[in-house]
Each structure stands twice: as C-alpha cells, then as structure tokens.
Write an enzyme that holds these catalytic residues in place. Structure first.
Site, PDB file in Angstrom:
ATOM      1  N   TYR A 128     -76.149  39.772  -1.754  1.00  0.00           N
ATOM      2  CA  TYR A 128     -74.852  40.312  -1.863  1.00  0.00           C
ATOM      3  C   TYR A 128     -75.004  41.702  -2.644  1.00  0.00           C
ATOM      4  O   TYR A 128     -76.060  41.640  -3.628  1.00  0.00           O
ATOM      5  CB  TYR A 128     -73.673  39.575  -2.256  1.00  0.00           C
ATOM      6  CG  TYR A 128     -73.596  39.453  -3.734  1.00  0.00           C
ATOM      7  CD1 TYR A 128     -72.716  40.174  -4.497  1.00  0.00           C
ATOM      8  CD2 TYR A 128     -74.204  38.468  -4.607  1.00  0.00           C
ATOM      9  CE1 TYR A 128     -72.524  40.257  -5.832  1.00  0.00           C
ATOM     10  CE2 TYR A 128     -74.200  38.350  -5.766  1.00  0.00           C
ATOM     11  CZ  TYR A 128     -73.443  39.328  -6.468  1.00  0.00           C
ATOM     12  OH  TYR A 128     -73.269  39.284  -7.817  1.00  0.00           O
ATOM     13  N   TRP A 220     -69.078  33.978 -11.605  1.00  0.00           N
ATOM     14  CA  TRP A 220     -69.797  33.039 -10.803  1.00  0.00           C
ATOM     15  C   TRP A 220     -71.111  33.341 -10.604  1.00  0.00           C
ATOM     16  O   TRP A 220     -72.196  32.403 -10.771  1.00  0.00           O
ATOM     17  CB  TRP A 220     -68.971  33.182  -9.519  1.00  0.00           C
ATOM     18  CG  TRP A 220     -69.681  32.481  -8.082  1.00  0.00           C
ATOM     19  CD1 TRP A 220     -69.231  31.199  -7.786  1.00  0.00           C
ATOM     20  CD2 TRP A 220     -70.740  32.852  -7.285  1.00  0.00           C
ATOM     21  NE1 TRP A 220     -70.022  30.963  -6.657  1.00  0.00           N
ATOM     22  CE2 TRP A 220     -70.940  31.733  -6.277  1.00  0.00           C
ATOM     23  CE3 TRP A 220     -71.683  33.900  -6.934  1.00  0.00           C
ATOM     24  CZ2 TRP A 220     -71.778  31.903  -5.526  1.00  0.00           C
ATOM     25  CZ3 TRP A 220     -72.463  34.121  -6.266  1.00  0.00           C
ATOM     26  CH2 TRP A 220     -72.535  32.906  -5.436  1.00  0.00           C
ATOM     27  N   ASP A 221     -71.655  34.463 -10.443  1.00  0.00           N
ATOM     28  CA  ASP A 221     -73.112  34.741 -10.188  1.00  0.00           C
ATOM     29  C   ASP A 221     -73.813  34.704 -11.597  1.00  0.00           C
ATOM     30  O   ASP A 221     -74.982  34.187 -11.607  1.00  0.00           O
ATOM     31  CB  ASP A 221     -73.327  36.431  -9.648  1.00  0.00           C
ATOM     32  CG  ASP A 221     -72.373  37.291 -10.503  1.00  0.00           C
ATOM     33  OD1 ASP A 221     -71.621  37.158 -11.359  1.00  0.00           O
ATOM     34  OD2 ASP A 221     -72.719  38.485 -10.142  1.00  0.00           O
ATOM     35  N   THR A 222     -73.190  34.956 -12.835  1.00  0.00           N
ATOM     36  CA  THR A 222     -73.828  34.557 -13.954  1.00  0.00           C
ATOM     37  C   THR A 222     -74.327  32.971 -13.982  1.00  0.00           C
ATOM     38  O   THR A 222     -75.479  32.766 -14.329  1.00  0.00           O
ATOM     39  CB  THR A 222     -73.172  34.991 -15.285  1.00  0.00           C
ATOM     40  OG1 THR A 222     -72.750  36.307 -15.178  1.00  0.00           O
ATOM     41  CG2 THR A 222     -73.701  34.606 -16.535  1.00  0.00           C
TER      42      THR A 222
END
Length: 634
Positions: A128, A220-222
């Site tokens: 993404y 979220w991605d962290t």
C-alpha cells in the site's frame, strides 16, 4: 454497481461478495483471477476525487513496467467517502480488470480500510502507499521485490534515512521526528520512519499479525511494524525520495495525541503485561500504598505533627477514626444509587471496595488518576462501559462539590450575620503560601462547579446538541462524530443521575451524610487538642475549614491534596478562632493523616478482598473489551 471483483454480477446473495458486519462493503469490477495474481496494491482513499484516477493510472503503469501481465491488481480501498471517489472508482474497476474497488458506507479508519482490502486481496505480496504519490514511484519495484523475493517479510520506505530526499516542512517534520523518537524509545523499534505511507507485507506476516493490532487508524501501520519486529519477522527499511503533494490529513492535535495514547497502549501490552502476575500485582499495590505515605513527607513537616500529636487525646483521635471509617459504606451506597439511576445494579460491598481502591490511587497518582482506576474496576469486574463509568464518577464529583460548597456557604452566611467576614477577608488577603493558594483554589472550584451544573441543566432543557456543535468547531470528520457521541452519552448519563427527583434526593442526602461524617472526624480531632472552644464555634469552624479544605484539594496540585488541605484548614481556624497556628496546623495534619491512613488501609484491604491491585485493575480492562454490559434494571 458495474460488477464483482471475481467477475460475477454482484448479486448480494453471491458468497464471493465482500461483506462487513454492520457496514456495506463491496468489491466492484475486475476479471483477474486469484490464481494469477501475486502482487496486490491497495490505495487507501478518502475523498480523493481529484487525484484517484491519475493515481490508479500511474500505479498500473509502474507495476506493468516490472511485473508480468495478470500478476498484479490494484484495489481502491475507498473509506466512506462523501465526494465522487466511489463513482470514479466504480468506473475504473469496470473499465480495467486489473482494478478492484471496495467501498464502505462508514469510516473504518485507514488501518481498518487496509485490513479489509488486504483480507480480500488475491496476492501473497500486499502493498500500500498513499494516493497522493508523495513517495517517488521509482521506488515501487524495490518495495515489491523486497518482499516478493523473500528477502524480507515486511518492507517500508523511510524519509529519515540519510540517503533519501525528503522535503519535510517544519509543521510535519518536527512532529514526525518526535513521534518516531517516542516509538523507538518506548517500543524498542529499530526503524527510523514508522509513518511513511509506502509499505509491503507478505501474506504470512499480515495474517499472523493482524489480530494482535489494536488500532484501526493512523497508528495501524506503526503497530504492524513494531509487532513484526517483536515476532521475529525480517523488516527492511530503505530510503525513498518523498515530497508532499497536498496538505496532511493528520490532525496535529487530535491524531497526534491519539497516536501518543496508542504508543502507551502498545508499550503496556508488549513490555508490561507479560511481566505481570497476581503476586506482582499484590506487591505493587502494597508498594503504592506505602508510597502514598512517603509522599506526604514531601509536603509537611512531620516534626510539627509529632509534637502536636503528643498533646492530642488518643480516645478522641480513635473516635474520629471510627467515624471516618463509617463514612465509607455510605460512599458505596451513594455510588450504588448513582449507578442505579444509570440502569446498573451492583452490590454495596463491591462498590465500597472500588471506591477505596480509587481513592488510594488518588493518593499516589497525579491528576486524580485514581478516579480512572475506579472506572477500570467497574468495567473489568462488572462490564459497565467506560462512558457510564466516567459519568457516574462525574455525577459523584458534582454532588460532592455542591454539598461541600453548600456547607461552606451556610457557615459563611452565619459568619456574615455575626460580623466576622471582614476579619476573615483580612486574614485571607494577608496570608501567604499554601493557605492563600488553597482558599483561592477553593473559590475557583466552587464557581466552576456552579457553572458546570448550570451548563448541564441548560443543555438538558434545550433541543440543540451543544456537545456536537462544540466538537465540530475543532473537527468535522467521523472521528469527531465518535468523540461527540461519547461525550454526549457522558453528559446524558450525568443528566440522568441528577434529573429525577428520586435520584437527586437519594444521592444528595447520602452526600450530605458522607461529608457531615468527614466534618465530624475533623471536629473530633480538633477537640482532641483541647482548644477550649465553645461547641457552636467548634462546629462552625470545623464545617467551614473542612469544606474549604476539600474544595481546595479538588485540583490535583499535590498527591491527595496534601498541603492545600492543611493550608486552608490552618488559615481558617487561625482566622476564625483564638487558636494559634501551631495547634491549628497540628490538628489539620492529624485530621488529614487519619483520613489518608484509613483510605490506604481500606484500599489495600479492598485490593486483597477483590483480588485487584492498582496495576492489575488497568491490566484486566485490556481483557474485557468485548464483555457485555451489566443487566439493566426493568
């Protein structure tokens, strides 16, 4: 809709149609089969009508330059947009079988939208990046191949590795560096840039980590990166050229604070919770209780306390201790009545223990954090939701403040009638240090309490939604609506408690009893020093000094209000009686010490009796997020 991602007609009965609970989530368009696709690129989109078509075209062109035809797909994860993005994404999916569109009627958050799209994606390499294409697309091949080749399980671009080119304006760069520093320090991450919107995951890593990730928005991605490192997955970070293409959608107040709380949550789950046990919790509870006593020495001179205590009548001090202890079941009874007005039936003994534990926490933690611990306890043990728990605490505090302010006001009227207010005013104006500060704080708290009660009463009689209007002055997205809903429920519950005659009368009467016993405790302690005051004068000064002292300690300027309470009590006793400052201070210190000791002993006993500690109270709430609410009253 133009079609289904698997080539079907999109019939709602088709099992291939993507659904999410309570939300219409659809896949549209595309003929590529899951057997062919190895790389799935997800474009998280929120109101991207101006750029989404160009972004999809650029993405397809870049992927086609290094991947074989039919081996990749582009998924537009359109997250509750209210512009033309859904229509454009539908058309793109209908025109090109390499494009798929997933729509959500409601905002899922960036992380939630990515999870939905990754779950339905066909590829084993999940990619993404941000739709503004701030990261130079020449890096896309490296991002994909790092994972597709098996070199890494997770790959992420970095704007902070020295070899990159990243035009970071100060309003973005400074918060970003601070944020990444906190993540590295608290969560022991080796990465430099956790927020760069340019990442890839292997299917295996995503499936293994997704259920452990607690955030569904910007963090979220962290969290995925941190948990991937902790789980032993290979995480590759490489420099990218990056240039902002539009203004950030991150709210530097709302989202930065929110991500800060997520850092603390993840730190707790990864670093603290694994080390906790029942024995550790009980020992920690005892240690915190002892710490409450140690902290008292930082605010008062115990030499003065000991010298004054030698002259005090131990029988009256013992009687004061018993009287104060009797007030605690009344606190539990009052809390039961407050919760009953909100529709929750609980036992008085449990609630008394919960109050003991929370008040012990207030002696130890800053900013009256013990109040939050009580909300944790009733949520963990009885499933009472946090908004109702906080509202019940707020209702209790409102009644406390109104009762104390009323008691002080009645006595002040009496002093006015007898002509002592002028002397009192001179004493306060001429005072220095804690006494003057305490009286000033008490006045401010009283006015704030009256104003808050008035605002709540007025909002209850109005058809306007003042809460939502106030929140929308700061932000108007779905997260703001969520916050407004939580605050609205909080205020509504508070209005419910005080809005019925029965509820107001029961809780109000119990509040008067609770604070009367608090005053009687101080009265007995003051009498133990044999001041020789007439009974009427002793009662009056006790009511006034205790009331103002308790109003002063509402603000968390010191643990348990130590120092402020003694200052206000001493100042008023000296101003309104012929007693000297040493005796007044000794009585104030002993009164507060008796109350704090009863609180600490009762709090620790409640921790043992309920098998809860100040640490495990917080820990257990992490395990009861899905617990159903307590049965409502008929």
């Amino acid at each position: 809709m133009a079609g289904h991602p698997d080539g079907t007609d999109g019939d709602p009965s088709d099992p291939a149609r993507v659904e999410s609970v309570g939300n219409r989530t659809e896949g549209v368009g595309g003929e590529t089969t899951d057997r062919d696709v190895t790389v799935s690129v997800v474009l998280p989109a929120y109101n991207e009508a101006e750029t989404i078509e160009a972004t999809v075209a650029t993405t397809l062109g870049t992927l086609a330059a290094f991947l074989d035809p039919g081996t990749f797909e582009v998924i537009v994860a359109e997250d509750g947009c209210d512009d033309r993005t859904p229509e454009i994404a539908d058309r793109l999916a209908a025109e090109d079988d390499r494009v798929r569109h997933f729509h959500s009627d409601e905002r899922l958050g960036r992380g939630g939208a990515l999870e939905q799209a990754f779950e339905a994606a066909h590829g084993d390499t999940l990619v993404y990046f941000d739709t503004d294409l701030a990261t130079d697309m020449r890096h896309l091949e490296e991002l994909v191949e790092r994972v597709r080749s098996g070199e890494a399980d997770v790959a992420t671009g970095s704007r902070w590795i020295p070899d990159n080119v990243a035009d970071r304006p100060a309003k973005r760069g400074v918060p970003s560096r601070a944020y990444n520093g906190l993540v590295r320090a608290f969560l022991r991450s080796d990465l430099r840039d956790h927020q760069c919107g340019f990442k890839a995951f292997s299917r295996e890593a995503f499936e293994a980590l997704r259920d452990d990730v607690g955030d569904d928005h910007w963090f979220w991605d962290t969290e995925m990166l941190v948990r991937a490192q902790r789980a032993g997955y290979e995480v590759a970070e490489f420099p990218v050229d990056w240039e902002p293409q539009s203004d950030t959608k991150v709210d530097l107040v709302r989202d930065v604070l929110g991500m800060g709380s997520q850092i603390l949550r993840t730190w707790w789950q990864l670093s603290v919770r694994p080390r906790l046990s029942k024995r550790v919790g009980l020992v920690a509870g005892g240690g915190l209780a002892v710490l409450a006593l140690v902290l008292m020495t930082q605010y008062i001179d115990f030499g003065t306390v000991l010298s004054e205590m030698r002259a005090a009548d131990p029988v009256l001090v013992g009687a004061a201790t018993v009287v104060y202890l009797l007030s605690w079941p009344l606190r539990g009874l009052r809390y039961r009545d407050i919760l009953a007005e909100l529709g929750y039936r609980e036992r008085v003994d449990f609630l008394t223990g919960a109050v003991f534990i929370s008040q012990t926490g207030n002696l130890v933690f800053p900013a009256r954090a013990g109040d939050l611990i009580r909300a944790y306890v009733v949520k963990a043990r009885r499933g009472i939701p946090y908004p109702s728990g906080f509202a019940s605490l707020a209702a209790e505090r409102v009644f406390d403040l109104l009762t104390i302010a009323s008691m002080a006001g009645v006595v002040l009227v009496g002093y006015t009638v007898t002509g002592q207010t002028a002397e009192l005013a001179r004493a306060v104006v001429g005072a220095e240090g804690a006494g003057r500060v305490a009286v000033a704080v008490a006045l401010g708290v009283s006015l704030a309490a009256i104003g808050a009660v008035g605002a709540i009463a007025l909002s209850a009689r109005s058809d306007r939604d003042y809460v939502t209007e106030a929140v929308h002055r700061v932000s108007t997205d779905s997260y703001a609506d969520f916050v407004a809903g939580v605050i609205g429920r909080f205020v509504g519950d508070l209005q419910t408690v005080a809005g019925t005659r029965r509820g107001f009368a029961r809780v109000g009467a119990t509040s008067v009893l609770v604070w009367t016993l608090d005053v009687v405790t101080a009265l007995l302690v003051l009498a133990a020093f044999a001041p020789g005051l007439p009974l009427v004068e002793l009662v009056a000064v006790s009511f006034f000094a205790v009331s103002v002292g308790n109003l002063a300690k509402v603000l968390p300027l010191s643990p348990g209000g130590i120092g402020l309470y003694e200052g206000a009590f001493t100042l008023l006793v000296v101003a309104l009686t012929p007693l000297g400052p040493e005796l007044a201070l000794g009585a104030a210190v002993l009164d507060h010490a008796v109350k704090n000791l009863v609180t600490v002993v009762g709090g620790y006993a409640s921790m043992l009796g309920l098998n809860v500690s100040l640490t495990t109270a917080v820990e257990e709430t992490r395990e009861v997020r899905g617990t159903e609410e307590s049965p409502k009253l008929d």
